[in-house]
Design a protein around this motif. Structure first.
Motif, PDB file in Angstrom:
ATOM      1  N   SER A 144      10.563 -11.260   7.230  1.00  0.00           N
ATOM      2  CA  SER A 144       9.817 -11.559   6.007  1.00  0.00           C
ATOM      3  C   SER A 144       8.648 -10.592   5.851  1.00  0.00           C
ATOM      4  N   LEU A 145       8.547 -10.009   4.680  1.00  0.00           N
ATOM      5  CA  LEU A 145       7.503  -9.024   4.380  1.00  0.00           C
ATOM      6  C   LEU A 145       6.808  -9.406   3.089  1.00  0.00           C
ATOM      7  N   LEU A 146       5.492  -9.458   3.107  1.00  0.00           N
ATOM      8  CA  LEU A 146       4.719  -9.647   1.885  1.00  0.00           C
ATOM      9  C   LEU A 146       4.088  -8.315   1.503  1.00  0.00           C
ATOM     10  N   VAL A 147       4.305  -7.894   0.266  1.00  0.00           N
ATOM     11  CA  VAL A 147       3.752  -6.646  -0.254  1.00  0.00           C
ATOM     12  C   VAL A 147       2.657  -6.978  -1.256  1.00  0.00           C
ATOM     13  N   THR A 148       1.418  -6.584  -0.969  1.00  0.00           N
ATOM     14  CA  THR A 148       0.357  -6.751  -1.954  1.00  0.00           C
ATOM     15  C   THR A 148       0.381  -5.570  -2.917  1.00  0.00           C
ATOM     16  N   GLY A 149      -0.150  -5.799  -4.123  1.00  0.00           N
ATOM     17  CA  GLY A 149      -0.084  -4.735  -5.123  1.00  0.00           C
ATOM     18  C   GLY A 149       1.354  -4.417  -5.491  1.00  0.00           C
ATOM     19  N   ALA A 150       2.201  -5.448  -5.536  1.00  0.00           N
ATOM     20  CA  ALA A 150       3.640  -5.235  -5.685  1.00  0.00           C
ATOM     21  C   ALA A 150       4.045  -4.710  -7.058  1.00  0.00           C
ATOM     22  N   ALA A 158       7.750   0.043  -2.485  1.00  0.00           N
ATOM     23  CA  ALA A 158       7.923  -0.665  -1.221  1.00  0.00           C
ATOM     24  C   ALA A 158       8.809  -1.886  -1.381  1.00  0.00           C
ATOM     25  N   VAL A 159       8.624  -2.651  -2.461  1.00  0.00           N
ATOM     26  CA  VAL A 159       9.464  -3.822  -2.697  1.00  0.00           C
ATOM     27  C   VAL A 159      10.921  -3.395  -2.845  1.00  0.00           C
ATOM     28  N   GLN A 160      11.178  -2.373  -3.649  1.00  0.00           N
ATOM     29  CA  GLN A 160      12.556  -1.928  -3.867  1.00  0.00           C
ATOM     30  C   GLN A 160      13.201  -1.445  -2.582  1.00  0.00           C
ATOM     31  N   GLY A 171       6.508 -10.613  -3.212  1.00  0.00           N
ATOM     32  CA  GLY A 171       5.619  -9.719  -3.950  1.00  0.00           C
ATOM     33  C   GLY A 171       4.345 -10.444  -4.341  1.00  0.00           C
ATOM     34  N   HIS A 172       3.212  -9.799  -4.088  1.00  0.00           N
ATOM     35  CA  HIS A 172       1.910 -10.360  -4.459  1.00  0.00           C
ATOM     36  C   HIS A 172       1.316  -9.495  -5.562  1.00  0.00           C
ATOM     37  N   ALA A 173       1.049 -10.109  -6.703  1.00  0.00           N
ATOM     38  CA  ALA A 173       0.502  -9.377  -7.850  1.00  0.00           C
ATOM     39  C   ALA A 173      -0.059 -10.393  -8.829  1.00  0.00           C
ATOM     40  N   ARG A 174      -0.536  -9.907  -9.967  1.00  0.00           N
ATOM     41  CA  ARG A 174      -1.016 -10.816 -11.006  1.00  0.00           C
ATOM     42  C   ARG A 174       0.143 -11.646 -11.550  1.00  0.00           C
ATOM     43  N   ALA A 175      -0.168 -12.861 -11.982  1.00  0.00           N
ATOM     44  CA  ALA A 175       0.873 -13.765 -12.466  1.00  0.00           C
ATOM     45  C   ALA A 175       1.709 -13.140 -13.581  1.00  0.00           C
ATOM     46  N   ALA A 176       1.081 -12.334 -14.430  1.00  0.00           N
ATOM     47  CA  ALA A 176       1.789 -11.731 -15.553  1.00  0.00           C
ATOM     48  C   ALA A 176       2.836 -10.723 -15.107  1.00  0.00           C
ATOM     49  N   ASP A 204      -0.062  -3.864   2.880  1.00  0.00           N
ATOM     50  CA  ASP A 204      -1.225  -4.096   2.015  1.00  0.00           C
ATOM     51  C   ASP A 204      -1.503  -2.877   1.138  1.00  0.00           C
ATOM     52  N   ALA A 205      -0.769  -2.793   0.027  1.00  0.00           N
ATOM     53  CA  ALA A 205      -0.968  -1.687  -0.902  1.00  0.00           C
ATOM     54  C   ALA A 205      -2.146  -1.923  -1.829  1.00  0.00           C
TER      55      ALA A 205
END
Length: 296
Positions: A144-150, A158-160, A171-176, A204-205
């Motif tokens: 399991s990997l969490l990417v900030t600034g996804a 990185a997500v792709q 993926g961690h980003a704004r809700a929108a 942590d991008a």
């Protein structure tokens, strides 16, 4: 030729378009006639003096897409080849934001054939940062990997790339940005965070630092995309950072993924090279989804 440089550090107004001599390739080097190159946050940091170099003329720009127009001895490229390359360096007199740039032949890859030069010019720095970061994480499929600034440039790549490796990506980003991030292949999405200690690794991008470290399980791994700004280790978590390096062979692999349709390139807006200071001001405003690209 024209090149974007800084001679004194400061805001966007510090960017100058200077007339300089065109560089000549030496042994093992090629010269590229620049068609396009992305503007990245690192360029703003160089301009502001965060990497030093006071008293020097410093060239800006790390990404280049263009055409080989001169080759040095033992450079395995031909005049006319359409290419992309990473132009690393934070205190050099010339960067990629110029009409011509010289790079090591082994930093170069054939350009994608499915996209134009403007889009191709967004790949080298952020794509190589993402893939080299994933290599440093050393995660096995199913981890399991969490990417900030996804939703950002590095985070999106990185997500792709992580999803292709069989990692379970949050993926961690704004809700929108949820729809966008899920389209990259994220299995999960959060705008708030996750339970402490619930993921094997964090990339942590977005430079969240210590708060994101809390999401990593004991003995997991935390990677920052900004060397020197990563938090200290706790709970046996391995802390590392990626310092991107030029790698033509690896860049060619990324180009292949672009041409397969497996890696998306995003352009927010283009600016003429002579308007580089305006592009710097726009990037500093934030809120972009995709890169600003300078075109000589």
């Amino acid at each position: 030729m024209r090149a974007a440089v800084v001679r004194t550090f400061g805001g966007p107004e510090a960017v100058e378009i200077a007339e300089v001599a065109a560089p000549e390739p030496g042994a093992g080097q090629v010269r590229i006639k620049v068609a396009a190159g992305a503007l990245n946050p690192v360029d703003l940091a160089v301009r502001a003096g965060l990497f030093g170099g006071a008293g020097k003329t410093i060239g800006l720009g790390w990404d280049v897409a263009g055409t080989v127009d001169a080759v040095g001895v033992a450079a395995a490229w031909q005049v006319g080849d359409e290419v992309v390359a990473l132009v690393p360096g934070v205190a050099d007199p010339l960067g990629a934001h110029a009409e011509y740039v010289v790079v090591a032949a082994d930093a170069v890859a054939k350009a994608p054939v499915t996209v134009d030069a403007v889009h191709a010019g967004t790949l080298p720095l952020n794509g190589l940062t993402a893939v080299q970061a994933l290599d440093l994480l050393e995660l096995e499929p199913g981890a399991s990997l969490l990417v900030t600034g996804a939703a950002g440039a590095v985070g999106g790549f990185a997500v792709q790339l992580a999803a292709r490796r069989g990692l379970v990506v949050t993926g961690h980003a704004r809700a929108a940005d949820e729809e966008l991030v899920r389209s990259f292949g994220a299995a999960h999405f959060t705008a708030e965070g996750v339970e402490p200690g619930s993921v094997d690794a964090v990339l942590d991008a977005a430079m969240l630092g210590a708060p994101a470290l809390e999401w990593v399980r004991d003995g997991g791994v935390f990677l920052s995309t900004h060397p020197g700004r990563q938090p200290g280790s706790v709970r046996g978590v391995r802390i590392t950072a990626v310092e991107v390096s030029a790698d033509g062979a690896r860049l060619a692999e990324l180009v292949g993924l672009v041409d397969e349709g497996a890696l998306s390139l995003r352009v927010a807006e283009t600016f003429a090279l002579q308007d580089a200071s305006k592009a710097h001001a726009r990037l500093a405003e934030g809120g972009l989804r995709g890169r600003l690209v300078l075109v000589p």
